[in-house]
Design an enzyme around this catalytic site. Structure first.
Site, PDB file in Angstrom:
ATOM      1  N   SER A 156       0.917  89.601  64.152  1.00 44.77           N
ATOM      2  CA  SER A 156       1.223  88.305  63.552  1.00 44.77           C
ATOM      3  C   SER A 156       1.170  88.432  62.043  1.00 44.77           C
ATOM      4  CB  SER A 156       0.202  87.250  64.008  1.00 44.77           C
ATOM      5  OG  SER A 156       0.348  86.046  63.286  1.00 44.77           O
ATOM      6  N   TYR A 169      -8.571  84.234  64.004  1.00 40.00           N
ATOM      7  CA  TYR A 169      -7.283  84.743  64.449  1.00 40.00           C
ATOM      8  C   TYR A 169      -6.715  85.756  63.463  1.00 40.00           C
ATOM      9  CZ  TYR A 169      -2.501  84.693  66.267  1.00 40.00           C
ATOM     10  OH  TYR A 169      -1.277  85.059  66.798  1.00 40.00           O
TER      11      TYR A 169
END
Length: 271
Positions: A156, A169
């Site tokens: 990501s 995250y």
């Protein structure tokens, strides 16, 4: 093989309609989102797909839709026994040319002073240890694939730049990117490509909903006003393109954002 929709093969080639292919890809996290889109894209491009995920009903639906181009095995990448059993079944079905690691997700978006340690632990378990677990077990087979194999890690842009509420995250996705880069260093000279695909804002049905523990309003707010955020299909096309390049061509890192997103901190929203 559990849920197999085409019988086990005794050689490298598998018949897909009227064509023959030796391209067999394992897609982890194939029950939804980018993983499901990737399984569908690869199947449409002539790959034999082995779909892995925890939810058997979703896998059955996918295999029914894709027919002979898709097999599935129920697998929880956070569980050692489940992953080993799945890998054994996959390898019993024939050689593997590629592994696409899509299993993962975000949980929570709290500030560091308020965050839940269990959320961080769960994210690390599925995103990092899950990717490590399945990759480690399939590495020997991938390096024996005709022409060489490929490991794809779907990380990501959160692993590249941090944002408020994203420490957990962002941390696990940075760890996934480090895993991919380190694997590339360690295996240089071997018949193996390692590709890191880092998506930006991708609107899927479950990602943000899971992140906010089922709060639909919070999930919808993530994409509110953003013109044309990425879809799972967009990322799947990128993955298929990278995989179908010659085996000697390694797309080390591919960062993919919607046009409306300049960075995690700079997103254009229509009023």
């Amino acid at each position: 093989m559990a849920g197999i929709s085409a019988g086990n093969q005794e050689n490298t080639q598998v018949r897909l309609g009227s064509t023959m292919t030796s391209k067999r890809a394992v897609v982890a996290g194939a029950s939804s989102g980018i993983g499901r889109a990737t399984a569908m894209q690869l199947a449409s491009a002539g790959w034999k797909v082995v779909a892995l995920a925890r939810r058997e009903d979703r896998l059955e639906e996918l295999a029914d839709q894709l027919g002979d181009s898709c097999e599935y095995v129920v697998c929880d990448v956070t569980d050692e026994d489940s992953t080993q059993s799945a890998v054994d079944e996959v390898l019993a079905g024939g050689p593997v040319k590629a592994l696409v690691n899509c299993a993962g997700g975000a949980i929570g978006q709290d500030r560091i002073e308020d965050c839940d340690l269990e959320d961080w632990r769960r994210m690390y378990d599925v995103n990092v240890l899950g990717t490590l677990r399945i990759t480690q077990k399939l590495l020997p087979a991938l390096k024996c694939a005709p022409g060489g194999g490929t490991v794809v890690v779907v990380s990501s842009t959160a692993g590249i730049e941090s944002y408020e509420g994203g420490a957990g995250y962002c941390g696990v996705k940075a760890a996934e990117r480090a895993l991919a880069q380190t694997l590339r260093f360690e295996e240089v000279g071997q018949p193996l490509r390692v590709i890191d695909v880092a998506p930006g804002m991708v609107e899927t049905k479950e990602f943000s909903l899971n992140r906010f523990h089922g709060d639909q309003a919070k999930a919808d707010a993530v994409y509110a006003g953003v013109p044309s955020p990425l879809t799972g299909d967009d990322i799947a096309e990128c993955i298929e393109w990278a995989l179908d390049l010659p085996d000697s061509v390694d797309i080390d890192s591919l960062v993919v954002r919607p046009r409306a997103q300049a960075s995690a901190q700079r997103v254009y929203r229509e009023r």
